[in-house]
Every structure is written in structure tokens, then in C-alpha cells.
Design a protein around this motif. Structure first.
Motif, PDB file in Angstrom:
ATOM      1  N   ARG A 343     -18.526  78.158  57.257  1.00  0.00           N
ATOM      2  CA  ARG A 343     -18.015  78.970  58.357  1.00  0.00           C
ATOM      3  C   ARG A 343     -18.809  78.609  59.606  1.00  0.00           C
ATOM      4  O   ARG A 343     -19.993  78.289  59.524  1.00  0.00           O
ATOM      5  CB  ARG A 343     -18.161  80.457  58.044  1.00  0.00           C
ATOM      6  N   HIS A 401      -5.808  88.089  59.025  1.00  0.00           N
ATOM      7  CA  HIS A 401      -7.041  88.101  59.803  1.00  0.00           C
ATOM      8  C   HIS A 401      -6.729  87.936  61.287  1.00  0.00           C
ATOM      9  O   HIS A 401      -7.305  88.635  62.142  1.00  0.00           O
ATOM     10  CB  HIS A 401      -7.974  86.975  59.348  1.00  0.00           C
ATOM     11  N   GLN A 431     -17.921  93.516  63.449  1.00  0.00           N
ATOM     12  CA  GLN A 431     -19.050  93.023  62.659  1.00  0.00           C
ATOM     13  C   GLN A 431     -20.268  93.936  62.736  1.00  0.00           C
ATOM     14  O   GLN A 431     -20.924  94.194  61.731  1.00  0.00           O
ATOM     15  CB  GLN A 431     -19.398  91.596  63.097  1.00  0.00           C
ATOM     16  N   MET A 435     -19.002  96.930  60.149  1.00  0.00           N
ATOM     17  CA  MET A 435     -19.631  96.321  58.979  1.00  0.00           C
ATOM     18  C   MET A 435     -21.150  96.482  58.932  1.00  0.00           C
ATOM     19  O   MET A 435     -21.788  95.934  58.041  1.00  0.00           O
ATOM     20  CB  MET A 435     -19.260  94.835  58.902  1.00  0.00           C
ATOM     21  N   LEU A 534     -23.767  86.164  58.644  1.00  0.00           N
ATOM     22  CA  LEU A 534     -22.605  86.203  57.754  1.00  0.00           C
ATOM     23  C   LEU A 534     -21.302  85.924  58.491  1.00  0.00           C
ATOM     24  O   LEU A 534     -20.368  85.358  57.924  1.00  0.00           O
ATOM     25  CB  LEU A 534     -22.517  87.553  57.052  1.00  0.00           C
ATOM     26  N   ASN A 535     -21.214  86.359  59.760  1.00  0.00           N
ATOM     27  CA  ASN A 535     -20.013  86.113  60.569  1.00  0.00           C
ATOM     28  C   ASN A 535     -18.749  86.481  59.793  1.00  0.00           C
ATOM     29  O   ASN A 535     -17.859  85.663  59.573  1.00  0.00           O
ATOM     30  CB  ASN A 535     -19.967  84.642  61.003  1.00  0.00           C
ATOM     31  N   GLN A 536     -18.644  87.740  59.415  1.00  0.00           N
ATOM     32  CA  GLN A 536     -17.587  88.177  58.509  1.00  0.00           C
ATOM     33  C   GLN A 536     -16.231  88.297  59.197  1.00  0.00           C
ATOM     34  O   GLN A 536     -16.134  88.674  60.355  1.00  0.00           O
ATOM     35  CB  GLN A 536     -17.974  89.517  57.893  1.00  0.00           C
ATOM     36  N   TYR A 537     -15.207  87.986  58.441  1.00  0.00           N
ATOM     37  CA  TYR A 537     -13.829  88.131  58.902  1.00  0.00           C
ATOM     38  C   TYR A 537     -13.296  89.508  58.496  1.00  0.00           C
ATOM     39  O   TYR A 537     -13.908  90.195  57.673  1.00  0.00           O
ATOM     40  CB  TYR A 537     -12.956  87.019  58.314  1.00  0.00           C
ATOM     41  N   GLN A 540     -12.471  92.503  54.396  1.00  0.00           N
ATOM     42  CA  GLN A 540     -13.352  92.065  53.322  1.00  0.00           C
ATOM     43  C   GLN A 540     -12.860  92.634  51.990  1.00  0.00           C
ATOM     44  O   GLN A 540     -12.343  93.747  51.933  1.00  0.00           O
ATOM     45  CB  GLN A 540     -14.775  92.538  53.593  1.00  0.00           C
ATOM     46  N   ARG A 544     -19.594  95.996  51.973  1.00  0.00           N
ATOM     47  CA  ARG A 544     -20.743  95.085  51.927  1.00  0.00           C
ATOM     48  C   ARG A 544     -22.060  95.772  52.270  1.00  0.00           C
ATOM     49  O   ARG A 544     -23.014  95.099  52.659  1.00  0.00           O
ATOM     50  CB  ARG A 544     -20.512  93.935  52.913  1.00  0.00           C
TER      51      ARG A 544
END
Length: 1010
Positions: A343, A401, A431, A435, A534-537, A540, A544
């Protein structure tokens, strides 16, 4: 031993005992959802789990499984006890770390034996901080299951305590042995989880503040050095040592013609020699700091050497051998997590960047007969540079997404590049906000419920219990519906732990800025720094919060320091110091008390067996020697646990379709595992090596009719150029048609018991179906290959949790027998429009007589969101079976089916929802009106309360509500129709009156006008 030290040690062990008792009392007695089943299985038999592995966890867990003796039912429990004890030790080291700082803040350089009040205040801070973390939501969750995060937390707390211990004795002879110990602990922790490395910056600053006079320049340089150390360990030592070993192996085996592993052996000898030389040289030249550094690196490698277990066990080819790291090249890929892809982090593409090309990366080797051969090169995708940028947060191009990126930030997509403002908006809103901060507030303010959401106002938010903080975000908090208040994770802390932490933070900052910086570094590096990395999309697959438990650990320091703040305030008001310490401790214990009181029922997993029992139900659905296709973690890992640990139905071969793209997994399925025979593949290992046949285009050559499946598999297996599709980027094997047939031998079908004799006349002469889309991936190719070669010798099932995109167009031949669809050569005659025809004989035997549901009937058991979500499908399945039995005029069996459903999933334990409408309908068909009416009224009450609540929301809140109001109204309408149709006048009158009121509220409020 001084009085302070004695009290500190005894109190610390007392807090450890409390925490350990809490965790052992609330552990899950068997495997839980997600990765737990995999970790427990891999530990019990020392097999190889998913990348990048956790060999140190496995070794320790394997030791604990020995206490189970010959009782395999106790194995998971003992691994969970290991997590509980590791968590207890985390609290112990946290306590001692808090009192280390607390002593500095209150006692300072005074004689620690001089004032009992000060000592008690410091102990109080450790007790409050330790118990606050003991009962924190995220840490408690990990403490009671067999996963790596409890043990990882223990290592984090341990290394931080060790550096503080070093600080206390740094001026004494041989104190640097603690620094060497840190190296060993860091190395061992790598074999658990890499999260532990994030403690390095704080540890570096402890060393700096102790050894040097602080200055701006020194502060900045130390920060840089700390980041460099993290980078060296994570990107240098961990992959670097294996990378160098692989280069040596390639040189000596391929270059010099020596045996396999000769290069690795010579490299290891050279590495040991280099360390010996370095240690002797620095000792001779009197360079103690360099000597300590070299020795610490050596200790890291000794701890890291636990990965030799991974390689050795992989060489043994155990049944679970994920990624098969049986040589140095496979181990390098395993450690780099290459299976999961990359990523962008600092520079990269946005979600709407076009793919323009690819470039070849490093060569990928496999072990051939007497040398290593290249099986391909890593493919690096290249995207339009005009649609790339710095620090890209929105990069996933999956449609759902992309839609969420647009919803959150207002990005337009298409050819319009997102602005940096929109990019940062996603960072802070999703994020950071959704998150991380949401999880932080769960732990220290309160939690709405345990239902995973995606920014909806009624799912998974934080809640405090204070209207002014809650109502503007998530709607009115008075007269909440039962669907919200019945959730055991509805926890309200009234922000007391949060405010205590803020008080402690300000007090520490006022008293000692250096120690404040150390705690803040732990807080930041294990929290927001992970968010950035982590740069999450969006969307999820699970919550987390467990990843940020280290950040909540740091905040517990400040909660503990709040005791010292109250003590300091009261002391200045001339309150006797012992009394001030007692009052401060009791006041601040309100935080941990609330956290324990509110959180106990949703963290107490004792007597919960759902994951284990449901896994067994999947396996028991299958006929002997079956092949069962699954897809996700929760329909695979618990099944592996049931087979590997408890030995349940080891004749069934579980095939995870997500892993079925990989050659290592396919190769493992070629081997017999316990009673399960190898899978019948026609493709060889060489034909699937690397990227060969990773994707199979469908290019219609105008072939008439449907082509025999075996012929198509033979076509795809050919290597001649004439059988390949020639493109500008290479030649590919392909399918010349999407239309397939499989000729059926009815005698073989009856001989193998695939179809019951009474259904022999329904066996088709040939199965015909068509593939969708422009290509299939390797996993689907292998499914087709199995079907072409199986000849119905083994039953084939698809788990009900497998998505329809994996059915390959075969669903018209599905027959549901429980928690899986069986593939049979007769067309489905489904009467309800759902997938698969109900095999009432097999499904009744499974659903009514065989299946157990893990105490889901007990209201006092905490079932959790995963179990409750699955139960909704199971109610629907019971209703479907009952209706099928009614259609066959088997009313007595239908009634038993419905009664079994309501016994297994009663409303008092798991709230009724829309799936229960089918139960009402079936009861009415059986003229069991009292039972049907009871369910109908309970269901109407649930959705009536929901609509009452939804109608009170404003327009902004309604926009974040999803389709829940529409579902509620449709269920109410369904109940009205059923009551009217079956002439239940008394119930109908109640429902009509209630519905009229609800309809008026619905239409006059924003929910009816959105």
C-alpha cells in the motif's frame, strides 16, 4: 530491602493477582472467532500460520497446551489462560512503571522511607492506573482469547519497565546488562508481533535523558536516532539478515554447485564470527558503548532465531503450512508479508489513478532438483503519475471504497485528482476519527454497542452517558429502543476515566516534562503513528481497536497520576498525607470501578462455545470424505481448530478459496491430510508455478453450445502457443468459451450416494452453466479442475458464507443440507427463490438433531457481535427448512424444527430481528397461532421501538442511519399481512393500531422524507 521497595513489590503482585483472576475468570473456554482458531491449532502442533508468523507465541502456547494432558477439549482453554496470565503480567509491569514515575513526581530525591503518605499516594497511582488498564475495553478483549496481542502487550510493558529499571541503576556497575536484556526481549517479541518495536523511541529518550544533559539539538538528534533504530530493526535486521542469507545461499548453491542450505550455513558461521570479533575488539579497545550495542544486536538475533522453528516445521510439511517458508527465499517472502501486497505510504497513487503498466521487481526463486530456479519476478504496478501524490490516504480502487472516499471527503473521482485538503479530510475524519479516536473513547468514555458500523449513528460509536456530549452526535439518549439497550456492550463511563487521564497528564507535565514526553511518545507511537502507517481503507472487515492497545496502555499512566494530582491538592490544603493519599486513591478508583461494572458482561466469555460449535456444525453438514469450500476467516479458522485440535471430522477437506490462488496452498492440497484424501487436480506444480495461470481470460472463439469441462481444462493446461491468447504484455492461457457442461453418469451418481434413490428420476444427463465476467482467477480454475476430475467420488460443498461470485454459475445445482450447499446433478426446485433446493431429510437431521449452538440460548452468556450476526442467518435457515417440510406435508417435523430454533436462539438471549418473520409465517401455516403470535408481538415491539426512536432524529442524524427505518417498516407490514392472512384478529388489531401510529411518525419525520 527498603520499606518503599517492599510495599511496591507486594502491591504490584497484588494488582497482578487481581488482573489475572479477572482474566482467567472471563476467558473463553475454547477457540474464538477470527485468527484464534488458527493460532491455537498452529501452536498445538507447531505448524506454520499466516505471514509473518508468530513462532515465539507458538512455542510458549505449546508449553501451556501440555497442561491439557490428553484432553484435547482443554487445549484452547490453556492457550487462553496463557493470554490471561500474559495480560496479568502486563498489568504488573505497568504498575511498576507508573510507580517509578510516581515516585519521581511525589517523593523525588527524598528518603522513600520517610513519609508513608507519599508512599501510599504512589501505590494508589499504580493501583488506579493498573486497574484502569485491566478493565479497558480493548485490552480486556485480547486478554481472554488465544491471539498474539496479549503476549505482545506483555512484551511492550516489559521492555518499558526494563529501561526504567535500568534508569534506576544506571550509575551502578554492570547496569548495562539491562540494555542487553532489552535486545533479547525485542528479538523475542518479533516472534510475537512487531508492535513491540514502537516502544523503541521512548526507550531511546530514557537513555538520552539519563546519560546526557538535555538540549534542543540533543533532543532532535535523539528523536532522529530513535526513528532510525526502529527502521534498522524493522527494515534492516528482520528482513536484512534473511536477505543476506538468501544471497549467500544463491551464490554457494547456484554459483558453486554446493548442496542446499550450504550458503545459509556459511553465512551463519560468518555472522557468528563477525559478532565474536566485534565483541572482542571493542572490549580490547575499551569501547563499552559499542560493545553493548553489538551485544544487544546479537541478543536481538538470538531472540529472532525463533523463526528457525518456522522453517524446520515447514520442511516437515505439516497439514497447516501457510506460505510454505521451507527455504530461505520463501522465508524472506514470508517475513515481508508479500502475500498481502503493498500500500502507498509517503508517495503513491490515488483511487482514481489509471493503471498504465507494470515493471518487474526482484526475482522469485523456488527449490528445484539441485539448484534454485526463477519462477517469476515480483510485478510492480505503475499508475498514472498525474493522479498520484504525496502522502496518499485514498488509494483503493474497489468500488465500495471509492464511494466511501467520495462520501467522506467530497472527492469527485473520474479524472479529477483529489486535493490535499480532501486527502487530509479522509485522514482526520476516517483514519484518525473513526479508526482511532472512536476506539480511544470506547476505552475511556464509553461504548454504544459492539455492532461494527461504518459511521452510522446506531452502530459502534462511543457514548459517554452525558447528554451534552452524546446527543448532537448520535441522537437522543433517553428512551432508547431495546435493540440498543439490550446490547451487553452498552457501556457508559461518564468520561470519568478520560477526565482522570487528563488531570494526570497535566499534573505530570507540570511536575516533570521529561517523563511526560516519555509517556507521550509511547502514547503517540502506539496510537497515531500506527494510524499513519496502516493507511487503512474504508469498510474494514473487523474492528481494529486491538492494534492500538499500546496507546491505551500509555493513557493508563495518566489515569494513575490523577491520584497524585488529588494527593498534591489535598496536601496543600493541609489534609494529612496518609488521608490525602487514601482520599485521592478512592476518588480515582471510581474510574476503574465504572469500567469493571459496565464492561464485565460484555467481556465475560466464560461458557461461550459458539465459534467451536458452529465450526463443528459446518463439518457435520458434510457427507463423509467431502470437499468443503470456504472463503473467510470465520468459516475457516474455527474449522481448522476443530479438525487439528479436537480431531472432529478430519475426513472433510476444508478448502479456503481466498488461499486457493496460491501455489503453496494448492500443493498442500495434493497431499493426504489425516483421513482426507488428496484433491484430484490435473494441473501439475510447474503449470501453476509463479504467475502461471493466475488469471484465465475468457475469449469467446465462437464455439457452439456448451463444451465438456474436462476438454476445457485440457485446453487451459496446454503450453503450445496456439492454445494461448497473445497480447502486448505476453501470452496467456485462456478459455475459448464461457459455456460449460459436465456429462453425468447416473449409475455413478447413485453408487456414490450423491442423490437419494427416490430422486433418481431427477438426475440430469448433463449439467450446463456459464461463467460470468471476462476472466476467472486461479482459485476458480482449480474449483473447475476438481469438478472435472472428481467423478462424484467425493461430495462437494460450498459453505453458506461463500459469496455468490464464487459459485461459478453452479447455484442451480445446489442443495442446502445445513451450513453448506451440496453440488448435485439435478436442477434445484427451490420454492422460495433462495439459493439451493432444501434437502429436507439431510437438513432436518443436521439442524434439529445434530447441531449444537454454543450456549446461544443462555441470556447470561456474552455472545458477541459475530455470533449474534450469524444467528440471524440460522433463524432464517430454520424457517426455510420448516416451510419446506410444510410443503412436503411433514408438519410434525416442521413444528419440531421451529421449536428447536426458538429453543436455540430465544428472544431473551438474542434479540429477534427481521429473520423471525419467517418463523411467524411457518407457525401460522402449522396453525400454531399462540406460538406465532408470541413471536409476532415480540418482533413488533422491537421494530416499533426502533421506529419510535428513529422518528426523533434530525435530518443530519437520519442521513447516517442506513436503511434500518425501511427494514423496520417492512417487517411491521409483513406482520400485518401475516396476521390478516391467517385471521389472527386480536393480534391484528394490536398491530394495526401500532402500525398506524408508527406510519404517522415515519411519514412526518426525516426518516420518511430522506
Amino acid at each position: 530491602m527498603s520499606r518503599y521497595a517492599l510495599i511496591n513489590n507486594v502491591t504490584g503482585w497484588l494488582v497482578f493477582a487481581i488482573a489475572s483472576f479477572v482474566y482467567i475468570s472471563t476467558i473463553e473456554p475454547t477457540a474464538s472467532w477470527w485468527d484464534c482458531g488458527e493460532y491455537i491449532s498452529a501452536s498445538y502442533k507447531l505448524m506454520v500460520g499466516h505471514e509473518p508468523g508468530a513462532p515465539m507465541f507458538q512455542l510458549l502456547a505449546r508449553f501451556f497446551t501440555l497442561f491439557a494432558g490428553d484432553d484435547v477439549m482443554q487445549v484452547a482453554k490453556w492457550v487462553n489462560i496463557m493470554s490471561a496470565l500474559a495480560s496479568g503480567f502486563t498489568i504488573l509491569f505497568l504498575f511498576w512503571s507508573i510507580t517509578h514515575f510516581g515516585k519521581k513526581l511525589v517523593i523525588g530525591n527524598d528518603d522513600p522511607n520517610a513519609d508513608l503518605g507519599k508512599i501510599l499516594a504512589v501505590m494508589g497511582s499504580g493501583i488506579v492506573g493498573g486497574l484502569a488498564y485491566t478493565f479497558s475495553d480493548s485490552f480486556w478483549f485480547s486478554a481472554v482469547e488465544g491471539e498474539v496481542y496479549a503476549l505482545s502487550s506483555m512484551f511492550t510493558a516489559l521492555v518499558f519497565w526494563v529501561i526504567l529499571k535500568w534508569e534506576s541503576v544506571a550509575d551502578e556497575p554492570h547496569s548495562d546488562r539491562y540494555l542487553v536484556l532489552l535486545g533479547l526481549l525485542f528479538g523475542m517479541s518479533i516472534g510475537v508481533h512487531l508492535l513491540n518495536l514502537l516502544a523503541i523511541p521512548a526507550i531511546t529518550f530514557v537513555y538520552y535523558f539519563k546519560r546526557y544533559a538535555p538540549s534542543t539539538k540533543g533532543f532532535i538528534l535523539t528523536g532522529i536516532v530513535s526513528v532510525v533504530i526502529v527502521g534498522v530493526v524493522q527494515y534492516g535486521i528482520i528482513p536484512g539478515v534473511v536477505s543476506l542469507a538468501s544471497k549467500a545461499e544463491l551464490l554457494f548453491v547456484n554459483g558453486f554447485g554446493m548442496p542446499f542450505n550450504s550458503g545459509v550455513t556459511i553465512f551463519a558461521i560468518a555472522l557468528v564470527a563477525a559478532f565474536v570479533f566485534g565483541l572482542r575488539y571493542t572490549k580490547k579497545k575499551n569501547h563499552p558503548l559499542t560493545n553493548t550495542a553489538i551485544l544487544s544486536v546479537l541478543m536481538i538475533l538470538i531472540g529472532y532465531s525463533a523463526y528457525t522453528v518456522t522453517v524446520l516445521r515447514s520442511v516437515a510439511d505439516p497439514p497447516m503450512n501457510e506460505s510454505a517458508p521451507d527455504n530461505v527465499f520463501a522465508l524472506q517472502s514470508y517475513l515481508n508479508r508479500e502475500q498481502y501486497g503493498d500500500r502507498p505510504l509517503f508517495v503513491g497513487h490515488y483511487f482514481n489513478a489509471d493503471y498504465i503498466d507494470r515493471e518487474e521487481g526482484a526475482a522469485q526463486y523456488y527449490q528445484a532438483e539441485d539448484r534454485y530456479e526463477i519462477m517469476g519476478r515480483k510485478q510492480i504496478p505503475l499508475y498514472d503519475p498525474k493522479m498520484s501524490g504525496i502522502f496518499p490516504r485514498m488509494y483503493s480502487n474497489q468500488p465500495h471504497h471509492v464511494e466511501e472516499y467520495k462520501n467522506i471527503t467530497g472527492a469527485k473521482g473520474g479524472k479529477v485528482k483529489p486535493t490535499m485538503g480532501q486527502n487530509l479530510a479522509f485522514l482526520f475524519k476516517y483514519q484518525v476519527g473513526h479508526m482511532y479516536m472512536r476506539y480511544f473513547m470506547w476505552n475511556f468514555a464509553g461504548r454504544q454497542n459492539d455492532v461494527q458500523g461504518n459511521r452510522e449513528i446506531n452502530r459502534g460509536n462511543w457514548v459517554s452517558g452525558i447528554a451534552i456530549f452524546d446527543e448532537w452526535r448520535i441522537g437522543p439518549q433517553d428512551d432508547l429502543p431495546v435493540s440498543m439497550t439490550s446490547n451487553k456492550a452498552y457501556n457508559r463511563f461518564y468520561m470519568i476515566p478520560l477526565f482522570l487521564g487528563l488531570i494526570g497528564l497535566f499534573f505530570q507535565y507540570y511536575k516533570d516534562r521529561q517523563s511526560t514526553w516519555l509517556v507521550f511518545l509511547m502514547f503517540f507511537m502506539t496510537g497515531l503513528a500506527i494510524v499513519l502507517y496502516l493507511n487503512q481503507y474504508p469498510y474494514q472487515p473487523r474492528e481494529r481497536d486491538y492494534a492500538y492497545a499500546g496507546s491505551f496502555y500509555a493513557y493508563a499512566f495518566w489515569i494513575g497520576f490523577s491520584v497524585l494530582a488529588f494527593y498534591d491538592f489535598l496536601s496543600k490544603k493541609k489534609v494529612p498525607r496518609v488521608a490525602a493519599a487514601a482520599i485521592g486513591t478512592v476518588l480515582c478508583l471510581s474510574g476503574p470501578y465504572l469500567m469493571a461494572k459496565e464492561g464485565w458482561d460484555d467481556h465475560d466469555r466464560s461458557n461461550r462455545y459458539a465459534a467451536r460449535d458452529i465450526a463443528v456444525n459446518y463439518l457435520e453438514t458434510c457427507a463423509p470424505n467431502a470437499i468443503l469450500f470456504t472463503n473467510g476467516d470465520n468459516d475457516t479458522f474455527p474449522l481448522w481448530y476443530a479438525q487439528e485440535v479436537e480431531g472432529v471430522r478430519t475426513d472433510v477437506r476444508v478448502v479456503n478459496l481466498s488461499l486457493f490462488n496460491t501455489t503453496w496452498y494448492i500443493d498442500q492440497l495434493r497431499r493426504k491430510a489425516y483421513e482426507a484424501d488428496p484433491l484430484p487436480f490435473s494441473f501439475t506444480e510447474d503449470q501453476l508455478r509463479g504467475d502461471n495461470r493466475l488469471q484465465i481470460p475468457i475469449y469467446d472463439r465462437g464455439v457452439e453450445g456448451n463444451v465438456e469441462l474436462a476438454e476445457l481444462m485440457d485446453f487451459v493446461s496446454r503450453e503450445d502457443k496456439q492454445y494461448k491468447l497473445q497480447t502486448r504484455v505476453g501470452d496467456y492461457n485462456y478459455l475459448p468459451t464461457a459455456n460449460i457442461k459436465l456429462t453425468i453418469d447416473s449409475a455413478q451418481i447413485l453408487a456414490t450416494g450423491t442423490v437419494r434413490p427416490d430422486q433418481a428420476d431427477r438426475i440430469v444427463k448433463e449439467m450446463t452453466w456459464s461463467l460470468k465476467g471476462s476472466a476467472i482467477t486461479r482459485n476458480h480454475l482449480m474449483v473447475l479442475d476438481i469438478l472435472a476430475n472428481n467423478d462424484w467420488k467425493r461430495p462437494v460443498y460450498f459453505a453458506v458464507t461463500v459469496g455468490s461470485d464464487n459459485y461459478l454459475g453452479l447455484e442451480r445445482y445446489f442443495q442446502t443440507e445445513g451450513l453448506a450447499y451440496r453440488l448435485v446433478p439435478m436442477e434445484s426446485s427451490s420454492r422460495d427463490g433462495q439459493t439451493g433446493e432444501v434437502n429436507t431429510v439431510a437438513m432436518y437431521e443436521n439442524m434439529v438433531n445434530k447441531f449444537q449452538w454454543g450456549n446461544m440460548h443462555l441470556p447470561e452468556v456474552y455472545h458477541g457481535t459475530e455470533t449474534e450476526r450469524m444467528s440471524l442467518n440460522y433463524r432464517s435457515m430454520y424457517a426455510r427448512l420448516a416451510n419446506a417440510l410444510i410443503a412436503e406435508d411433514k408438519k410434525e417435523l416442521a413444528l419440531k424444527t421451529l421449536d428447536r430454533c426458538m429453543e436455540a436462539f430465544p428472544h431473551e438471549s438474542i434479540l429477534l430481528n427481521f429473520s423471525a418473520a419467517g418463523i411467524v409465517e411457518a407457525y401460522y401455516k402449522l396453525e400454531e397461532f399462540d406460538k406465532g403470535n408470541e413471536v409476532a408481538l415480540k418482533l413488533a415491539d422491537v421494530y416499533g421501538q426502533d421506529i419510535d426512536y428513529f422518528s426523533r432524529l434530525d435530518r443530519t442524524q437520519v442521513s447516517r442511519l442506513g436503511n434500518d427505518p425501511d427494514i423496520a417498516m417492512s417487517v411491521m407490514q409483513k406482520l400485518l399481512i401475516l396476521a390478516r392472512m391467517h385471521k389472527q384478529d386480536a393480534v391484528l388489531e394490536k398491530l394495526e393500531e401500532r402500525f398506524a401510529d408508527l406510519e404517522e411518525k415515519y411519514l412526518s419525520s426525516p426518516i420518511g422524507r430522506k
